[in-house]
Write an enzyme that holds these catalytic residues in place. Structure first.
Site, PDB file in Angstrom:
ATOM      1  N   ARG A  93       0.854  -1.194   0.000  1.00  0.00           N
ATOM      2  CA  ARG A  93       0.000   0.000   0.000  1.00  0.00           C
ATOM      3  C   ARG A  93       0.887   1.240   0.000  1.00  0.00           C
ATOM      4  O   ARG A  93       1.840   1.335   0.778  1.00  0.00           O
ATOM      5  CB  ARG A  93      -0.927  -0.004   1.203  1.00  0.00           C
ATOM      6  CG  ARG A  93      -1.937  -1.146   1.132  1.00  0.00           C
ATOM      7  CD  ARG A  93      -3.003  -1.033   2.172  1.00  0.00           C
ATOM      8  NE  ARG A  93      -3.769   0.187   1.964  1.00  0.00           N
ATOM      9  CZ  ARG A  93      -4.475   0.779   2.929  1.00  0.00           C
ATOM     10  NH1 ARG A  93      -4.485   0.276   4.146  1.00  0.00           N
ATOM     11  NH2 ARG A  93      -5.160   1.872   2.678  1.00  0.00           N
ATOM     12  N   LEU A  96       1.773   3.085   3.303  1.00  0.00           N
ATOM     13  CA  LEU A  96       2.897   2.610   4.122  1.00  0.00           C
ATOM     14  C   LEU A  96       4.228   3.063   3.542  1.00  0.00           C
ATOM     15  O   LEU A  96       5.145   3.404   4.282  1.00  0.00           O
ATOM     16  CB  LEU A  96       2.860   1.083   4.245  1.00  0.00           C
ATOM     17  CG  LEU A  96       1.724   0.526   5.079  1.00  0.00           C
ATOM     18  CD1 LEU A  96       1.793  -0.991   5.122  1.00  0.00           C
ATOM     19  CD2 LEU A  96       1.737   1.096   6.479  1.00  0.00           C
ATOM     20  N   GLU A 121       7.785  -9.560   3.233  1.00  0.00           N
ATOM     21  CA  GLU A 121       9.119  -9.084   3.609  1.00  0.00           C
ATOM     22  C   GLU A 121       9.008  -7.592   3.874  1.00  0.00           C
ATOM     23  O   GLU A 121       8.567  -6.846   3.008  1.00  0.00           O
ATOM     24  CB  GLU A 121      10.128  -9.339   2.487  1.00  0.00           C
ATOM     25  CG  GLU A 121      10.221 -10.788   2.050  1.00  0.00           C
ATOM     26  CD  GLU A 121       9.480 -11.070   0.752  1.00  0.00           C
ATOM     27  OE1 GLU A 121       9.276 -10.135  -0.057  1.00  0.00           O
ATOM     28  OE2 GLU A 121       9.100 -12.225   0.552  1.00  0.00           O
TER      29      GLU A 121
END
Length: 194
Positions: A93, A96, A121
């Site tokens: 996203r 983030l 990850e």
């Protein structure tokens, strides 16, 4: 071609399964997936692609956990997905990324026929606080042209937990009977020493 949300909904239960599913998480051409409440952190100074690497589990408490720069965190999605006749792709996203938290920088191109939760990850460029259940990535579905064999690899297929790298299996190391998880609880030891 990428499936629209309407097309995604029309294929639910047939080519696509997402469990749990919440229709409010649908976007125009993707679906938001949430972060599970655990992370894995490697305990090796140097990670070796040719052998298993020790790791430990970290719980993400309800009040959140601050991730630190220079550390690779492995998480997983809450949702279990299954895909047939399409190619699933995970995308971080952008909200983030704007906080300096990067997910799956190598990309997450899934295989047609993949079934399981998705390992994520994660790394950050400055400390950033995360929370269990937060929507961290999106899954989209691409049309598959031609025929292909469905995903049959046992390396990550049918995953229900965070999966550390299993590249060492490609390089000849068989770890199926090896306990990799480090059982030491460094956080409790540090608290007790204070």
């Amino acid at each position: 071609m990428i499936l629209s949300s309407q097309e995604l909904l029309s294929r639910m239960g047939d080519d696509i399964a997402i469990d749990p599913f919440d229709p409010t998480r649908l976007n125009a051409n993707s679906y938001n997936l949430a972060l599970h409440h655990e992370l894995l952190v490697y305990e090796e100074v140097v990670l070796d692609a040719a052998s298993p690497n020790r790791y430990r589990r970290i719980e993400i408490p309800a009040e959140g956990l601050t991730l630190q720069p220079g550390v690779l965190y492995l998480g997983r999605t809450v949702e279990h997905t299954e895909t047939r006749n399409l190619v699933p792709v995970l995308h971080a996203r952008s909200s983030l990324g704007r906080l300096g938290l990067f997910l799956n920088p190598g990309g997450s191109l899934g295989q047609s026929g993949y079934c399981g939760t998705w390992t994520l990850e994660m790394h950050c460029i400055q400390p950033v606080r995360i929370y269990p259940g937060m929507q961290v990535c999106q899954i989209s579905y691409h049309q598959l042209l031609g025929t292909c064999q469905p995903c049959e690899s046992d390396k990550y297929q049918n995953s229900t937990d965070i999966q550390p790298s299993l590249m060492h299996r490609e390089l000849g190391f068989d770890d199926r009977d090896t306990q990799l998880e480090l059982q030491l609880n460094f956080d409790d030891a540090i608290q007790a020493a204070r």
